[in-house]
Design a protein around this motif. Structure first.
Motif, PDB file in Angstrom:
ATOM      1  N   THR A   1       0.852  -1.193   0.000  1.00 20.75           N
ATOM      2  CA  THR A   1       0.000   0.000   0.000  1.00 20.75           C
ATOM      3  C   THR A   1       0.881   1.233   0.000  1.00 20.75           C
ATOM      4  O   THR A   1       1.686   1.431   0.917  1.00 20.75           O
ATOM      5  CB  THR A   1      -0.900   0.034   1.248  1.00 20.75           C
ATOM      6  OG1 THR A   1      -1.765  -1.106   1.238  1.00 20.75           O
ATOM      7  CG2 THR A   1      -1.737   1.298   1.287  1.00 20.75           C
ATOM      8  N   TYR A   2       0.744   2.084  -1.024  1.00 28.32           N
ATOM      9  CA  TYR A   2       1.534   3.310  -1.135  1.00 28.32           C
ATOM     10  C   TYR A   2       0.615   4.495  -1.380  1.00 28.32           C
ATOM     11  O   TYR A   2      -0.276   4.439  -2.222  1.00 28.32           O
ATOM     12  CB  TYR A   2       2.535   3.195  -2.287  1.00 28.32           C
ATOM     13  CG  TYR A   2       3.550   2.094  -2.076  1.00 28.32           C
ATOM     14  CD1 TYR A   2       4.718   2.318  -1.349  1.00 28.32           C
ATOM     15  CD2 TYR A   2       3.312   0.818  -2.579  1.00 28.32           C
ATOM     16  CE1 TYR A   2       5.629   1.297  -1.138  1.00 28.32           C
ATOM     17  CE2 TYR A   2       4.223  -0.210  -2.366  1.00 28.32           C
ATOM     18  CZ  TYR A   2       5.369   0.033  -1.638  1.00 28.32           C
ATOM     19  OH  TYR A   2       6.265  -0.985  -1.411  1.00 28.32           O
ATOM     20  N   PHE A   3       0.846   5.560  -0.630  1.00 26.33           N
ATOM     21  CA  PHE A   3       0.074   6.797  -0.774  1.00 26.33           C
ATOM     22  C   PHE A   3       1.022   7.940  -1.131  1.00 26.33           C
ATOM     23  O   PHE A   3       2.040   8.146  -0.459  1.00 26.33           O
ATOM     24  CB  PHE A   3      -0.627   7.165   0.539  1.00 26.33           C
ATOM     25  CG  PHE A   3      -1.846   6.345   0.844  1.00 26.33           C
ATOM     26  CD1 PHE A   3      -3.085   6.662   0.294  1.00 26.33           C
ATOM     27  CD2 PHE A   3      -1.771   5.254   1.695  1.00 26.33           C
ATOM     28  CE1 PHE A   3      -4.211   5.917   0.577  1.00 26.33           C
ATOM     29  CE2 PHE A   3      -2.889   4.496   1.987  1.00 26.33           C
ATOM     30  CZ  PHE A   3      -4.121   4.829   1.429  1.00 26.33           C
ATOM     31  N   LEU A   4       0.671   8.672  -2.177  1.00 28.44           N
ATOM     32  CA  LEU A   4       1.387   9.896  -2.526  1.00 28.44           C
ATOM     33  C   LEU A   4       0.436  11.053  -2.228  1.00 28.44           C
ATOM     34  O   LEU A   4      -0.589  11.205  -2.891  1.00 28.44           O
ATOM     35  CB  LEU A   4       1.772   9.886  -4.002  1.00 28.44           C
ATOM     36  CG  LEU A   4       2.568  11.105  -4.494  1.00 28.44           C
ATOM     37  CD1 LEU A   4       3.939  11.177  -3.817  1.00 28.44           C
ATOM     38  CD2 LEU A   4       2.722  11.053  -6.007  1.00 28.44           C
ATOM     39  N   VAL A   5       0.778  11.851  -1.221  1.00 30.31           N
ATOM     40  CA  VAL A   5      -0.127  12.914  -0.789  1.00 30.31           C
ATOM     41  C   VAL A   5       0.462  14.278  -1.132  1.00 30.31           C
ATOM     42  O   VAL A   5       1.674  14.446  -1.234  1.00 30.31           O
ATOM     43  CB  VAL A   5      -0.429  12.825   0.727  1.00 30.31           C
ATOM     44  CG1 VAL A   5      -1.080  11.492   1.063  1.00 30.31           C
ATOM     45  CG2 VAL A   5       0.837  13.002   1.559  1.00 30.31           C
ATOM     46  N   ASP A   6      -0.428  15.249  -1.296  1.00 34.33           N
ATOM     47  CA  ASP A   6       0.020  16.609  -1.577  1.00 34.33           C
ATOM     48  C   ASP A   6       0.459  17.324  -0.308  1.00 34.33           C
ATOM     49  O   ASP A   6       1.334  18.183  -0.338  1.00 34.33           O
ATOM     50  CB  ASP A   6      -1.101  17.402  -2.266  1.00 34.33           C
ATOM     51  CG  ASP A   6      -0.966  17.366  -3.781  1.00 34.33           C
ATOM     52  OD1 ASP A   6      -0.006  16.756  -4.269  1.00 34.33           O
ATOM     53  OD2 ASP A   6      -1.817  17.950  -4.469  1.00 34.33           O
TER      54      ASP A   6
END
Length: 286
Positions: free
Chosen positions: A161-166
């Motif tokens: 699970t990978y999240f790229l957030v601003d």
């Protein structure tokens, strides 16, 4: 004998798909501007409405599913004679799993013959949804509840699970990330990449300058070890970026199918607008 599947609104499954595939959803709630909203059903708060409010300065909060809600669902299935498999939102990120365990113990006192199996997926969003889809497929292929549960428990340590957030502010505000970890989110043009580690905890993985480069890095991380030909992409109000990410994933050896799903309102509350996420299954445990 077949069985019923239950999961949370945090699995971000399309409600029509869930109905057609006999997967029941139980919803966490969201409070926005002093109004509490459901996240399942015809009057649910949509991600679009929530993200619009967040962009205008709204600061929503989420609440776990409580013991009473689980009691009601578990009692109904026990009275109907249904065997039940519940795939739960990560216990590291929410108290929902603990509520379910407490409710199950109460119902088993009333109905000792009932079968209520609970799996702490240590997953969220498309990861939890991915496991739910695989469970429904296994059941429909004739696998028993016990075999389906064993299959999910084998897969979940290998789920990436990978999240790229601003902006990490929303994760800090919701208590999912420490203030010190969130400081990097304020740096100019630095895009924080996070992942769920082997304990199910959401932790920073990399600080990358520029969104395009960050997306490429996320693809590299997510596809280092491919154990299943399907990947899932999730997004918060940026479908075009999700489509581009899908195309990048489809160029990777071993990835044959990419499903795109919007991040649901509960997860969007914590990660904020502009977030992209990737979910894959590896050969080895993360």
């Amino acid at each position: 004998m077949t069985f019923k599947i239950l999961t949370d609104s945090t699995a971000d499954l399309d409600e029509k798909w869930a109905q057609e595939n006999d997967v029941e959803l139980i919803g966490l709630t969201i409070t926005l501007d002093d109004i509490t909203y459901e996240t399942v059903g015809p009057n649910r708060l949509t991600s679009d409405r929530l993200l619009e409010a967040m962009q205008e300065g709204g600061q929503p909060t989420t609440s776990q599913v409580n013991v009473g809600q689980f009691e009601e669902v578990f009692r109904r299935h026990a009275q109907n004679g249904d065997d039940l498999l519940y795939l739960a939102f990560s216990s590291v990120l929410s108290g929902t799993y603990q509520s379910a365990v407490m409710a199950r113990d109460m119902i088993l006192d009333e109905h000792p013959e009932a079968v209520i199996e609970i799996v702490d997926t240590l997953a969220a969003a498309g990861g939890e949804g991915y496991l739910s889809i695989l469970a429904a497929e296994a059941r429909d292929q004739g696998k028993s509840l016990a075999k389906t549960k064993a299959m999910i428990e084998d897969i979940l340590p290998r789920l990436r699970t990978y999240f790229l957030v601003d902006d990490l502010y929303h994760l800090m505000r919701g208590g999912r990330l420490s203030k010190s970890s969130a400081i990097i989110g304020s740096l100019i043009n630095i895009k924080p990449l996070l992942w769920l580690d082997d304990s199910g905890k959401l932790v920073p993985l990399a600080k990358i300058r520029g969104r395009k480069k960050a997306i490429k890095e996320m693809v590299l991380y997510a596809t280092q070890d491919i154990g299943h030909s399907t990947a899932i992409v999730a997004y918060a109000n940026d479908l075009e970026a999700a489509e581009n990410l899908k195309e990048q994933l489809l160029t990777v050896n071993g990835i044959e199918q990419v499903l795109i799903m919007p991040l649901g309102p509960v997860i969007s509350t914590h990660v904020g607008p502009g977030t992209l996420a990737v979910f894959t299954i590896g050969e080895k445990a993360r």
